[in-house]
Design an enzyme around this catalytic site. Sequence first.
Site, mmCIF file in Angstrom:
data_model
loop_
_atom_site.group_PDB
_atom_site.id
_atom_site.type_symbol
_atom_site.label_atom_id
_atom_site.label_comp_id
_atom_site.label_asym_id
_atom_site.label_seq_id
_atom_site.Cartn_x
_atom_site.Cartn_y
_atom_site.Cartn_z
ATOM 1 C CB SER A 60 -0.807 -0.231 1.117
ATOM 2 O OG SER A 60 -1.639 -1.288 1.240
HETATM 3 N N1 SAM Z 1 -1.126 -4.677 4.113
HETATM 4 C C1 SAM Z 1 -0.178 -4.720 2.891
HETATM 5 C C2 SAM Z 1 0.753 -4.057 2.996
HETATM 6 O O1 SAM Z 1 1.412 -3.781 3.986
HETATM 7 O O2 SAM Z 1 1.228 -3.222 2.212
HETATM 8 C C3 SAM Z 1 -1.168 -4.386 1.760
HETATM 9 C C4 SAM Z 1 -1.314 -5.769 0.778
HETATM 10 S S1 SAM Z 1 -2.352 -5.570 -0.602
HETATM 11 C C5 SAM Z 1 -2.881 -3.976 -0.658
HETATM 12 C C6 SAM Z 1 -3.649 -6.529 0.095
HETATM 13 C C7 SAM Z 1 -3.407 -7.914 0.353
HETATM 14 O O3 SAM Z 1 -4.762 -8.642 0.649
HETATM 15 C C8 SAM Z 1 -2.663 -8.793 -0.700
HETATM 16 O O4 SAM Z 1 -1.784 -9.410 -0.597
HETATM 17 C C9 SAM Z 1 -3.898 -9.995 -1.245
HETATM 18 O O5 SAM Z 1 -3.396 -11.232 -1.605
HETATM 19 C C10 SAM Z 1 -4.612 -9.804 0.297
HETATM 20 N N2 SAM Z 1 -6.005 -10.407 0.237
HETATM 21 C C11 SAM Z 1 -6.848 -10.361 -0.683
HETATM 22 N N3 SAM Z 1 -8.036 -10.979 -0.320
HETATM 23 C C12 SAM Z 1 -7.794 -11.651 0.915
HETATM 24 C C13 SAM Z 1 -8.395 -12.553 1.810
HETATM 25 N N4 SAM Z 1 -9.517 -12.897 1.791
HETATM 26 N N5 SAM Z 1 -7.745 -12.882 2.850
HETATM 27 C C14 SAM Z 1 -6.313 -12.609 3.089
HETATM 28 N N6 SAM Z 1 -5.767 -11.776 2.452
HETATM 29 C C15 SAM Z 1 -6.320 -11.270 1.197
#
Ligand code: SAM
Length: 217
Positions: free
Chosen positions: A59
């Site tokens: 992010s």
């Molecule tokens: N928190 C992260 C950071 O520190 O930058 C942001 C990561 S990204 C914007 C969002 C993440 O959510 C992705 O890695 C994706 O694989 C994960 N994601 C999507 N759906 C999910 C779910 N149902 N359960 C767990 N993770 C999920």
Amino acid sequence: MNDKRKALVDELVYKGYIKSQKVKKAMLKIPREQFMPPDSINQAYDDRPVHIGKGQTISAPHMVAIIAEKLDLKEGMNLLEIGTGQGYNAAVIAEVMGKKGHIYTMERIPELAAKARENLKKTGYSDIVTVIEGDGTCGYPEKAPYDRIYGTASAPKIPEPLKEQLKIGGKLIIPLGSEYSQDLISMVKVAEDEYQTQKLGGVIFVPMIGKHGWPEN
Ligand code: SAM
């Protein structure tokens, strides 16, 4: 002190995303470059999301700051994050909250969960951040109830299990909307089945894919 990190934090303070000393200190301390793929570390202190593989992103720093401020964190809280990515946001939240609390963070993509574990260990946060591989739309009932829950991926509506796993008086922050644009929502559980919600502004996050989120394509 990394000069680029300091310049970014100063910019986030100037623009009003960072409001408190504790969020400022945390973002000055955490090396964002250690949560990024090696070929992208030159972008570590740009204020924008960066690809981390598997179609996902780390992010943008201003988004991490907004969430860290709006969660209103207190020492010793029990937290759930949905969407670990490579662990940067969880490390910032852990640093703001201090060593007495705990964050359970869920990631559905095994390779990212493994990398996040490695990054959190390397940077000294693995005692207070536990990475759980699985579908975060079902929450993590094993360690519920939570003082705070936040999603860093966007859902069409608030997944019911997350509402159930929130303490009364607890707060949930999650992006809600279409797959392409959303509102960041803050919801407080004021009593069993009674919630107060507030819109915090327009955002764009990757989809939260799972049983109570978006279907996998
Ligand atoms: N928190 C992260 C950071 O520190 O930058 C942001 C990561 S990204 C914007 C969002 C993440 O959510 C992705 O890695 C994706 O694989 C994960 N994601 C999507 N759906 C999910 C779910 N149902 N359960 C767990 N993770 C999920």
